[in-house]
Design an enzyme around this catalytic site. Structure first.
Site, PDB file in Angstrom:
ATOM      1  N   HIS A 189      42.012  41.905  42.681  1.00 42.89           N
ATOM      2  CA  HIS A 189      42.369  43.267  42.259  1.00 42.89           C
ATOM      3  C   HIS A 189      43.865  43.525  42.470  1.00 42.89           C
ATOM      4  O   HIS A 189      44.534  44.090  41.608  1.00 42.89           O
ATOM      5  CB  HIS A 189      41.590  44.299  43.089  1.00 42.89           C
ATOM      6  CG  HIS A 189      40.106  44.314  42.885  1.00 42.89           C
ATOM      7  ND1 HIS A 189      39.206  44.220  43.916  1.00 42.89           N
ATOM      8  CD2 HIS A 189      39.355  44.422  41.759  1.00 42.89           C
ATOM      9  CE1 HIS A 189      37.972  44.283  43.450  1.00 42.89           C
ATOM     10  NE2 HIS A 189      38.027  44.392  42.139  1.00 42.89           N
ATOM     11  N   LYS A 242      25.358  48.172  41.143  1.00 43.00           N
ATOM     12  CA  LYS A 242      25.738  47.454  42.377  1.00 43.00           C
ATOM     13  C   LYS A 242      25.368  48.261  43.622  1.00 43.00           C
ATOM     14  O   LYS A 242      25.376  49.492  43.585  1.00 43.00           O
ATOM     15  CB  LYS A 242      27.252  47.179  42.376  1.00 43.00           C
ATOM     16  CG  LYS A 242      27.694  46.247  41.250  1.00 43.00           C
ATOM     17  CD  LYS A 242      29.186  45.986  41.285  1.00 43.00           C
ATOM     18  CE  LYS A 242      29.623  45.081  40.150  1.00 43.00           C
ATOM     19  NZ  LYS A 242      31.079  44.939  40.064  1.00 43.00           N
ATOM     20  N   ARG A 290      38.260  37.486  34.358  1.00 42.20           N
ATOM     21  CA  ARG A 290      38.222  36.197  35.050  1.00 42.20           C
ATOM     22  C   ARG A 290      37.640  35.147  34.123  1.00 42.20           C
ATOM     23  O   ARG A 290      38.335  34.372  33.513  1.00 42.20           O
ATOM     24  CB  ARG A 290      37.381  36.305  36.333  1.00 42.20           C
ATOM     25  CG  ARG A 290      38.048  37.044  37.445  1.00 42.20           C
ATOM     26  CD  ARG A 290      37.066  37.539  38.449  1.00 42.20           C
ATOM     27  NE  ARG A 290      36.171  38.520  37.861  1.00 42.20           N
ATOM     28  CZ  ARG A 290      35.317  39.261  38.532  1.00 42.20           C
ATOM     29  NH1 ARG A 290      35.182  39.110  39.811  1.00 42.20           N
ATOM     30  NH2 ARG A 290      34.570  40.152  37.914  1.00 42.20           N
ATOM     31  N   SER A 307      34.119  40.859  44.501  1.00 41.77           N
ATOM     32  CA  SER A 307      33.700  41.618  45.693  1.00 41.77           C
ATOM     33  C   SER A 307      32.333  41.143  46.150  1.00 41.77           C
ATOM     34  O   SER A 307      32.059  41.070  47.355  1.00 41.77           O
ATOM     35  CB  SER A 307      33.652  43.119  45.374  1.00 41.77           C
ATOM     36  OG  SER A 307      34.920  43.572  44.989  1.00 41.77           O
TER      37      SER A 307
HETATM   38  P1  ADP Z   1      33.299  47.097  38.465  1.00 41.37           P
HETATM   39  O1  ADP Z   1      32.041  47.309  39.264  1.00 41.37           O
HETATM   40  O2  ADP Z   1      33.745  48.310  37.700  1.00 41.37           O
HETATM   41  O3  ADP Z   1      33.313  45.837  37.638  1.00 41.37           O
HETATM   42  P2  ADP Z   1      35.075  45.753  40.307  1.00 41.37           P
HETATM   43  O4  ADP Z   1      35.703  46.337  41.525  1.00 41.37           O
HETATM   44  O5  ADP Z   1      34.090  44.642  40.527  1.00 41.37           O
HETATM   45  O6  ADP Z   1      34.440  46.977  39.569  1.00 41.37           O
HETATM   46  O7  ADP Z   1      36.197  45.249  39.312  1.00 41.37           O
HETATM   47  C1  ADP Z   1      37.161  46.127  38.763  1.00 41.37           C
HETATM   48  C2  ADP Z   1      37.951  45.384  37.707  1.00 41.37           C
HETATM   49  O8  ADP Z   1      38.686  44.337  38.340  1.00 41.37           O
HETATM   50  C3  ADP Z   1      37.098  44.688  36.633  1.00 41.37           C
HETATM   51  O9  ADP Z   1      37.797  44.717  35.411  1.00 41.37           O
HETATM   52  C4  ADP Z   1      36.996  43.271  37.122  1.00 41.37           C
HETATM   53  O10 ADP Z   1      36.804  42.362  36.058  1.00 41.37           O
HETATM   54  C5  ADP Z   1      38.377  43.103  37.741  1.00 41.37           C
HETATM   55  N1  ADP Z   1      38.374  42.058  38.750  1.00 41.37           N
HETATM   56  C6  ADP Z   1      37.538  41.906  39.789  1.00 41.37           C
HETATM   57  N2  ADP Z   1      37.827  40.781  40.490  1.00 41.37           N
HETATM   58  C7  ADP Z   1      38.902  40.213  39.859  1.00 41.37           C
HETATM   59  C8  ADP Z   1      39.671  39.024  40.067  1.00 41.37           C
HETATM   60  N3  ADP Z   1      39.391  38.159  41.028  1.00 41.37           N
HETATM   61  N4  ADP Z   1      40.700  38.778  39.212  1.00 41.37           N
HETATM   62  C9  ADP Z   1      40.957  39.631  38.206  1.00 41.37           C
HETATM   63  N5  ADP Z   1      40.260  40.756  37.932  1.00 41.37           N
HETATM   64  C10 ADP Z   1      39.248  41.043  38.749  1.00 41.37           C
END
Ligand code: ADP
Length: 166
Positions: free
Chosen positions: A17, A41, A90, A128
């Site tokens: 992030h 989630k 990703r 996460s």
């Molecule tokens: P959500 O539940 O809305 O997907 P996340 O916190 O899991 O929320 O992710 C928020 C955004 O960050 C999403 O677009 C996700 O694809 C991106 N994201 C999560 N992990 C990574 C990572 N390792 N590299 C790049 N983008 C990421």
């Protein structure tokens, strides 16, 4: 001032992030990190804990704001005056859901566009969910999350402490 909204669950915030936020700041004047609840989630951290963790992780960069929202993302976007949504990609499997979300948001609010930034290869496998699963089992996630997130994970999973010191 071109404002972009970076919405997500951030449960917890990871270095993946942080990388997207850093890249976003190269393109946009201001990034608002918006903590939302993803009904698909199960959250480990409360919204208040996530906001504290994110604020500490991005320190006091005047071009970054941290907030939370409930309800429709597009309503929040209109309220804060953002012109775009920022999301990270990703693997190919991210694409399908991200495309659905982007098109639904555009259907709800014709003016809005979603910008996708490709993750760094170091963060390709970081989510996460995998961070939580690893930490819960006592595995080290050092280097994969910002230091404040590591500290707050250790509070939730004290069994991590020994491994983190290795
Ligand atoms: P959500 O539940 O809305 O997907 P996340 O916190 O899991 O929320 O992710 C928020 C955004 O960050 C999403 O677009 C996700 O694809 C991106 N994201 C999560 N992990 C990574 C990572 N390792 N590299 C790049 N983008 C990421």
């Amino acid at each position: 001032m071109i404002i972009v909204l970076y919405p997500g669950s951030f449960d917890p915030i990871t270095n993946g992030h942080i990388d997207i936020i850093r890249r976003g700041l190269c393109v946009f004047d201001r990034v608002i990190i918006a903590v939302g609840h993803n009904p698909l989630k199960v959250d480990l951290f409360t919204t208040e804990e996530k906001i504290e963790m994110i604020r500490r992780s991005v320190e006091s960069n005047p071009r970054i704001a941290v907030d939370s929202f409930e309800g429709l993302l597009v309503d929040y976007i209109k309220k804060v005056g953002a012109c775009a949504i920022l999301r990270g990609l990703r693997v190919i499997s991210d694409f399908e859901l991200e495309m659905q979300l982007a098109l639904m948001n555009r259907r709800l609010y014709e003016e809005i566009d979603t910008f996708f930034l490709m993750t760094d290869y170091n963060h390709l496998f970081v989510s996460s969910t995998i961070i939580k699963a690893t930490a819960a089992a006592g595995g080290s996630v050092k280097g994969l999350v910002p230091q404040p997130a590591l500290e707050m994970l250790i509070e939730k999973f004290p069994q991590m402490i020994k491994k983190q010191q290795l």
